[in-house]
Every structure is written in structure tokens, then in C-alpha cells.
Write a protein that holds these residues in place. Structure first.
Motif, short mmCIF file in Angstrom:
data_model
loop_
_atom_site.label_atom_id
_atom_site.label_comp_id
_atom_site.label_asym_id
_atom_site.label_seq_id
_atom_site.Cartn_x
_atom_site.Cartn_y
_atom_site.Cartn_z
N LEU A 13 -7.90 -7.68 7.15
CA LEU A 13 -8.13 -9.19 6.67
C LEU A 13 -8.35 -9.05 5.22
N LEU A 14 -8.85 -8.01 4.57
CA LEU A 14 -8.98 -8.06 3.08
C LEU A 14 -7.38 -8.07 2.63
N ASN A 15 -6.45 -7.05 2.89
CA ASN A 15 -5.25 -7.13 2.53
C ASN A 15 -4.48 -8.46 2.75
N GLU A 16 -4.73 -9.09 3.75
CA GLU A 16 -3.93 -10.69 4.19
C GLU A 16 -4.71 -11.80 3.49
N GLY A 17 -5.79 -11.35 2.74
CA GLY A 17 -6.47 -12.50 2.12
C GLY A 17 -7.32 -13.30 2.86
N MET A 18 -7.60 -12.87 4.07
CA MET A 18 -8.50 -13.67 5.00
C MET A 18 -10.14 -13.41 4.69
N THR A 19 -10.17 -12.26 4.00
CA THR A 19 -11.48 -11.98 3.41
C THR A 19 -11.47 -11.91 1.85
N ASP A 20 -12.35 -12.21 1.02
CA ASP A 20 -12.02 -11.92 -0.37
C ASP A 20 -12.69 -10.53 -0.91
N ALA A 21 -13.33 -9.58 -0.19
CA ALA A 21 -13.89 -8.35 -0.95
C ALA A 21 -14.42 -7.35 0.39
N ASP A 22 -14.39 -6.16 0.26
CA ASP A 22 -15.15 -5.22 1.01
C ASP A 22 -16.23 -4.62 0.12
N VAL A 23 -17.52 -4.36 0.55
CA VAL A 23 -18.55 -3.94 -0.19
C VAL A 23 -18.22 -2.56 -0.80
N ILE A 24 -17.75 -1.76 0.00
CA ILE A 24 -17.50 -0.29 -0.37
C ILE A 24 -16.39 0.19 0.56
N ARG A 25 -15.68 0.88 -0.11
CA ARG A 25 -14.39 1.76 0.58
C ARG A 25 -14.21 2.80 -0.06
N TYR A 26 -13.51 3.73 0.49
CA TYR A 26 -12.86 4.99 -0.29
C TYR A 26 -11.78 4.37 -1.20
N GLN A 31 -3.39 0.60 -2.88
CA GLN A 31 -2.20 1.22 -2.78
C GLN A 31 -1.20 0.37 -3.39
N ALA A 32 -0.07 0.75 -3.87
CA ALA A 32 0.93 0.06 -4.68
C ALA A 32 1.31 -0.88 -3.98
N ASP A 33 1.43 -0.64 -2.44
CA ASP A 33 1.95 -1.67 -1.75
C ASP A 33 1.38 -2.43 -0.77
N ASN A 34 -0.25 -2.79 -1.42
CA ASN A 34 -1.03 -3.82 -0.47
C ASN A 34 -1.68 -4.58 -1.70
N ASN A 35 -2.20 -5.51 -0.95
CA ASN A 35 -3.17 -6.41 -2.08
C ASN A 35 -4.56 -6.05 -2.16
N ILE A 36 -4.95 -4.65 -2.29
CA ILE A 36 -6.16 -4.43 -2.46
C ILE A 36 -6.54 -3.98 -3.80
N VAL A 37 -7.47 -4.46 -4.57
CA VAL A 37 -7.78 -4.00 -6.05
C VAL A 37 -9.25 -3.33 -5.99
N ILE A 38 -9.26 -2.01 -6.69
CA ILE A 38 -10.47 -1.51 -6.89
C ILE A 38 -11.31 -2.24 -8.11
N VAL A 39 -12.45 -2.33 -8.02
CA VAL A 39 -13.44 -2.85 -8.95
C VAL A 39 -14.16 -1.65 -9.31
N PRO A 40 -14.07 -1.14 -10.53
CA PRO A 40 -14.81 0.18 -11.25
C PRO A 40 -16.05 -0.27 -11.67
#
Length: 168
Positions: A13-26, A31-40
Motif C-alpha cells: 500500500l505504501l509503495n503504491e501510494g495508497m497510504t502515505d507513510a508507515d510509522v516504523i520500518r527497517y 530501495q532504488a526501485d521502489n517508492n519508499i523514502v526514509i525520513v531520518p
């Protein structure tokens, strides 16, 4: 609004833009080939652990032993930064953390590899499970890349909240 969903579904859902964020992930989910951005900055730290049931030989070499069967949680190879052919042990993936623990405690497997933020250490110790960190990870907040313009503001806010926690 917050909604609880399973790990794999949440990533989809996050990668497809159907959700905006995940509270916490590894950190490895970005990855370079997905739509997920880390917030430091990192919220915490975790690891992928090798778990060994009582009496079983327990060392990092187990994952290279073709005679060993290891239960692992889904996304194991991504978390370990490994490809399936790089490990010689027989890896069996399961979706649920608790199911893998159950398989270990019920004697179905002598070994498991699971992610943890170190909060399960007491459960491991109480159950007589030895554990060895294999790969350490940062636990981070992640967003869909369509919100990348918010990273600096979100980072500042997270850093401020973490600083407040450190003073308590």
C-alpha cells in the motif's frame, strides 16, 4: 487516520501510494526501485536474529549448513541483504512472527531467523532460546516518495521529539 495492516500488505500500500507513510520500518525497505523514502533520524535500532532452541548448536555458520532447516519471517532475504542462493541452509518463510516462534517452541524447527527491535529479548530468554544478531538495522519512519518534499520538516520534528525523550 492510522490503520493496522499486515507487514507485506502495508509495504504494498505504501509503495503504491495508497497510504502515505508507515510509522516504523527497517531501513532496508527503501530501495532504488521502489517508492519508499526514509525520513531520518532513526527512531531506534533492531536486528535480524538467528534463534536457536535449547541444546541446538548456535552460531552464525548455521545459515550456511545445508543440513539445517530454518524457519524465517517473510522478507527474510531482504532484511538480511541476501539472495536465496547465497545461503546453504534450508529456509522456510512464514508470514507471522508469532507463528515462527510457535514452530520453534513446539520443536518443529531448531532454528529461526526473525527481525526484532530487541524488545523480544526477554521472551527469547524466558523460553530458553539463544539469539545471535546477524544483521543490524535502523528502524525508521518511511513515506511514499510523492511526499518527499516533506522529508526535511518531518526529520526536524522527529529529531525534536527524540531529543525530548532523551531528556525524560
Amino acid at each position: 487516520m492510522f490503520e493496522t495492516v499486515g507487514g507485506e500488505r502495508g509495504l504494498y500500500l505504501l509503495n503504491e501510494g495508497m497510504t502515505d507513510a508507515d510509522v516504523i520500518r527497517y531501513d532496508v525497505v527503501s530501495q532504488a526501485d521502489n517508492n519508499i523514502v526514509i525520513v531520518p533520524p532513526a527512531l531506534s535500532h533492531g536486528a535480524s536474529f538467528l534463534l536457536c532452541i535449547r541444546g541446538a548448536e548456535c552460531n552464525k555458520d548455521i545459515i550456511q549448513n545445508p543440513d539445517k532447516a530454518i524457519a524465517a519471517t517473510t522478507r527474510f532475504f531482504i532484511n538480511m541483504r541476501a539472495k536465496p542462493g547465497e545461503l546453504n541452509a534450508n529456509i522456510f518463510e512464514f508470514d507471522d512472527f508469532n507463528h515462527v516462534i510457535g514452530l520453534l517452541l513446539n520443536g518443529r524447527f531448531d532454528y529461526a531467523i526473525m527481525p526484532s527491535d530487541f524488545s523480544e529479548k526477554a521472551i527469547f530468554e524466558q523460553s530458553g532460546i539463544e539469539y545471535i544478531p546477524l544483521v543490524k538495522h535502523e528502524l525508521v519512519h518511511v513515506i511514499n516518495k510523492k511526499h518527499a518534499h516533506l522529508v526535511d520538516d518531518l526529520s526536524a520534528s522527529i529529531a525534536k521529539q527524540l531529543a525530548l525523550l532523551d531528556t525524560e
